[in-house]
Design a protein around this motif. Structure first.
Motif, PDB file in Angstrom:
ATOM      1  N   GLY A  37       0.802  -1.220   0.000  1.00 46.46           N
ATOM      2  CA  GLY A  37       0.000   0.000   0.000  1.00 46.46           C
ATOM      3  C   GLY A  37       0.832   1.265   0.000  1.00 46.46           C
ATOM      4  O   GLY A  37       0.291   2.353  -0.172  1.00 46.46           O
ATOM      5  N   GLU A  38       2.141   1.150   0.208  1.00 46.84           N
ATOM      6  CA  GLU A  38       3.004   2.332   0.167  1.00 46.84           C
ATOM      7  C   GLU A  38       3.014   2.902  -1.250  1.00 46.84           C
ATOM      8  O   GLU A  38       3.012   2.146  -2.220  1.00 46.84           O
ATOM      9  CB  GLU A  38       4.437   1.969   0.551  1.00 46.84           C
ATOM     10  N   GLN A  39       3.024   4.232  -1.351  1.00 46.57           N
ATOM     11  CA  GLN A  39       3.052   4.890  -2.651  1.00 46.57           C
ATOM     12  C   GLN A  39       4.181   5.908  -2.702  1.00 46.57           C
ATOM     13  O   GLN A  39       4.455   6.593  -1.713  1.00 46.57           O
ATOM     14  CB  GLN A  39       1.724   5.582  -2.944  1.00 46.57           C
ATOM     15  N   TYR A  40       4.808   5.985  -3.874  1.00 46.72           N
ATOM     16  CA  TYR A  40       5.926   6.890  -4.091  1.00 46.72           C
ATOM     17  C   TYR A  40       5.724   7.634  -5.405  1.00 46.72           C
ATOM     18  O   TYR A  40       5.139   7.098  -6.344  1.00 46.72           O
ATOM     19  CB  TYR A  40       7.248   6.115  -4.177  1.00 46.72           C
ATOM     20  N   LEU A  41       6.240   8.828  -5.472  1.00 48.02           N
ATOM     21  CA  LEU A  41       6.325   9.577  -6.722  1.00 48.02           C
ATOM     22  C   LEU A  41       7.699   9.263  -7.285  1.00 48.02           C
ATOM     23  O   LEU A  41       8.708   9.425  -6.594  1.00 48.02           O
ATOM     24  CB  LEU A  41       6.175  11.070  -6.438  1.00 48.02           C
ATOM     25  N   VAL A  42       7.758   8.755  -8.523  1.00 47.54           N
ATOM     26  CA  VAL A  42       9.024   8.291  -9.091  1.00 47.54           C
ATOM     27  C   VAL A  42       9.227   8.796 -10.514  1.00 47.54           C
ATOM     28  O   VAL A  42       8.270   9.071 -11.235  1.00 47.54           O
ATOM     29  CB  VAL A  42       9.109   6.740  -9.097  1.00 47.54           C
ATOM     30  N   ALA A  43      10.507   8.905 -10.889  1.00 45.70           N
ATOM     31  CA  ALA A  43      10.890   9.119 -12.288  1.00 45.70           C
ATOM     32  C   ALA A  43      11.184   7.743 -12.854  1.00 45.70           C
ATOM     33  O   ALA A  43      11.876   6.943 -12.216  1.00 45.70           O
ATOM     34  CB  ALA A  43      12.116  10.012 -12.368  1.00 45.70           C
ATOM     35  N   ASN A  51      16.629  -4.959 -29.625  1.00 42.63           N
ATOM     36  CA  ASN A  51      15.464  -4.922 -30.518  1.00 42.63           C
ATOM     37  C   ASN A  51      14.396  -3.947 -30.030  1.00 42.63           C
ATOM     38  O   ASN A  51      13.244  -4.024 -30.452  1.00 42.63           O
ATOM     39  CB  ASN A  51      14.858  -6.323 -30.641  1.00 42.63           C
ATOM     40  N   ASP A  52      14.771  -3.050 -29.123  1.00 41.56           N
ATOM     41  CA  ASP A  52      13.849  -2.079 -28.530  1.00 41.56           C
ATOM     42  C   ASP A  52      12.692  -2.713 -27.773  1.00 41.56           C
ATOM     43  O   ASP A  52      11.620  -2.117 -27.645  1.00 41.56           O
ATOM     44  CB  ASP A  52      13.309  -1.103 -29.588  1.00 41.56           C
ATOM     45  N   MET A  53      12.909  -3.911 -27.252  1.00 41.54           N
ATOM     46  CA  MET A  53      11.905  -4.572 -26.417  1.00 41.54           C
ATOM     47  C   MET A  53      12.210  -4.236 -24.952  1.00 41.54           C
ATOM     48  O   MET A  53      13.362  -4.323 -24.528  1.00 41.54           O
ATOM     49  CB  MET A  53      11.937  -6.097 -26.614  1.00 41.54           C
ATOM     50  N   PRO A  54      11.211  -3.840 -24.175  1.00 44.32           N
ATOM     51  CA  PRO A  54      11.459  -3.507 -22.769  1.00 44.32           C
ATOM     52  C   PRO A  54      11.941  -4.731 -21.991  1.00 44.32           C
ATOM     53  O   PRO A  54      11.389  -5.819 -22.135  1.00 44.32           O
ATOM     54  CB  PRO A  54      10.102  -3.060 -22.248  1.00 44.32           C
ATOM     55  N   VAL A  55      12.981  -4.543 -21.189  1.00 46.85           N
ATOM     56  CA  VAL A  55      13.502  -5.637 -20.371  1.00 46.85           C
ATOM     57  C   VAL A  55      13.482  -5.314 -18.881  1.00 46.85           C
ATOM     58  O   VAL A  55      13.520  -6.209 -18.051  1.00 46.85           O
ATOM     59  CB  VAL A  55      14.935  -6.046 -20.792  1.00 46.85           C
ATOM     60  N   LYS A  56      13.425  -4.027 -18.542  1.00 46.95           N
ATOM     61  CA  LYS A  56      13.453  -3.656 -17.129  1.00 46.95           C
ATOM     62  C   LYS A  56      12.923  -2.241 -16.951  1.00 46.95           C
ATOM     63  O   LYS A  56      13.106  -1.388 -17.814  1.00 46.95           O
ATOM     64  CB  LYS A  56      14.902  -3.740 -16.631  1.00 46.95           C
ATOM     65  N   VAL A  57      12.283  -2.025 -15.814  1.00 46.20           N
ATOM     66  CA  VAL A  57      11.832  -0.685 -15.427  1.00 46.20           C
ATOM     67  C   VAL A  57      12.728  -0.234 -14.289  1.00 46.20           C
ATOM     68  O   VAL A  57      12.843  -0.918 -13.271  1.00 46.20           O
ATOM     69  CB  VAL A  57      10.359  -0.687 -14.966  1.00 46.20           C
ATOM     70  N   GLU A  58      13.379   0.901 -14.473  1.00 44.97           N
ATOM     71  CA  GLU A  58      14.189   1.491 -13.412  1.00 44.97           C
ATOM     72  C   GLU A  58      13.483   2.754 -12.946  1.00 44.97           C
ATOM     73  O   GLU A  58      13.023   3.546 -13.767  1.00 44.97           O
ATOM     74  CB  GLU A  58      15.590   1.839 -13.921  1.00 44.97           C
ATOM     75  N   ASP A  59      13.373   2.909 -11.627  1.00 47.90           N
ATOM     76  CA  ASP A  59      12.726   4.112 -11.122  1.00 47.90           C
ATOM     77  C   ASP A  59      13.601   4.772 -10.072  1.00 47.90           C
ATOM     78  O   ASP A  59      14.409   4.133  -9.422  1.00 47.90           O
ATOM     79  CB  ASP A  59      11.334   3.813 -10.571  1.00 47.90           C
ATOM     80  N   THR A  60      13.441   6.078  -9.981  1.00 45.11           N
ATOM     81  CA  THR A  60      14.130   6.885  -8.993  1.00 45.11           C
ATOM     82  C   THR A  60      13.064   7.540  -8.127  1.00 45.11           C
ATOM     83  O   THR A  60      12.200   8.255  -8.643  1.00 45.11           O
ATOM     84  CB  THR A  60      14.992   7.974  -9.670  1.00 45.11           C
ATOM     85  N   ILE A  61      13.124   7.283  -6.831  1.00 43.84           N
ATOM     86  CA  ILE A  61      12.103   7.829  -5.924  1.00 43.84           C
ATOM     87  C   ILE A  61      12.326   9.338  -5.773  1.00 43.84           C
ATOM     88  O   ILE A  61      13.418   9.787  -5.458  1.00 43.84           O
ATOM     89  CB  ILE A  61      12.150   7.136  -4.559  1.00 43.84           C
ATOM     90  N   ILE A  62      11.274  10.090  -6.016  1.00 44.00           N
ATOM     91  CA  ILE A  62      11.273  11.539  -5.836  1.00 44.00           C
ATOM     92  C   ILE A  62      10.824  11.858  -4.411  1.00 44.00           C
ATOM     93  O   ILE A  62      11.454  12.634  -3.708  1.00 44.00           O
ATOM     94  CB  ILE A  62      10.358  12.235  -6.862  1.00 44.00           C
ATOM     95  N   LYS A  63       9.709  11.234  -3.990  1.00 43.03           N
ATOM     96  CA  LYS A  63       9.238  11.393  -2.616  1.00 43.03           C
ATOM     97  C   LYS A  63       8.220  10.336  -2.293  1.00 43.03           C
ATOM     98  O   LYS A  63       7.568   9.778  -3.169  1.00 43.03           O
ATOM     99  CB  LYS A  63       8.668  12.789  -2.366  1.00 43.03           C
ATOM    100  N   LYS A  64       8.079  10.062  -0.995  1.00 41.18           N
ATOM    101  CA  LYS A  64       7.063   9.132  -0.519  1.00 41.18           C
ATOM    102  C   LYS A  64       5.754   9.897  -0.381  1.00 41.18           C
ATOM    103  O   LYS A  64       5.738  11.022   0.112  1.00 41.18           O
ATOM    104  CB  LYS A  64       7.460   8.530   0.828  1.00 41.18           C
TER     105      LYS A  64
END
Length: 67
Positions: A37-43, A51-64
């Motif tokens: 249930g925790e939520q974060y604002l992320v980039a 082949n331009d196929m997505p393999v991973k999502v990387e996020d940077t936490i901006i704030k909780k």
């Protein structure tokens, strides 16, 4: 179908993944919700293969977010 958002959220949690969603008032950032249930604002950066196929999502936490 009005519940696509909830179905995607439920499936992400079933797989043990966070759920990302875009909200108008968050600007260029996404909301990341964890199964706890925790939520974060992320980039978010989508990493792709040769082949331009997505393999991973990387996020940077901006704030909780406190909801």
């Amino acid at each position: 179908m009005n519940n696509i958002h909830e179905l995607g959220r439920q499936r992400a949690f079933e797989l043990g993944n966070p759920f990302y969603s875009k909200h108008e008032d968050d600007g260029d950032y996404y909301r990341k919700e964890l199964p706890t249930g925790e939520q974060y604002l992320v980039a978010v950066t989508i990493v792709t293969d040769d082949n331009d196929m997505p393999v991973k999502v990387e996020d940077t936490i901006i704030k909780k977010l406190s909801l």
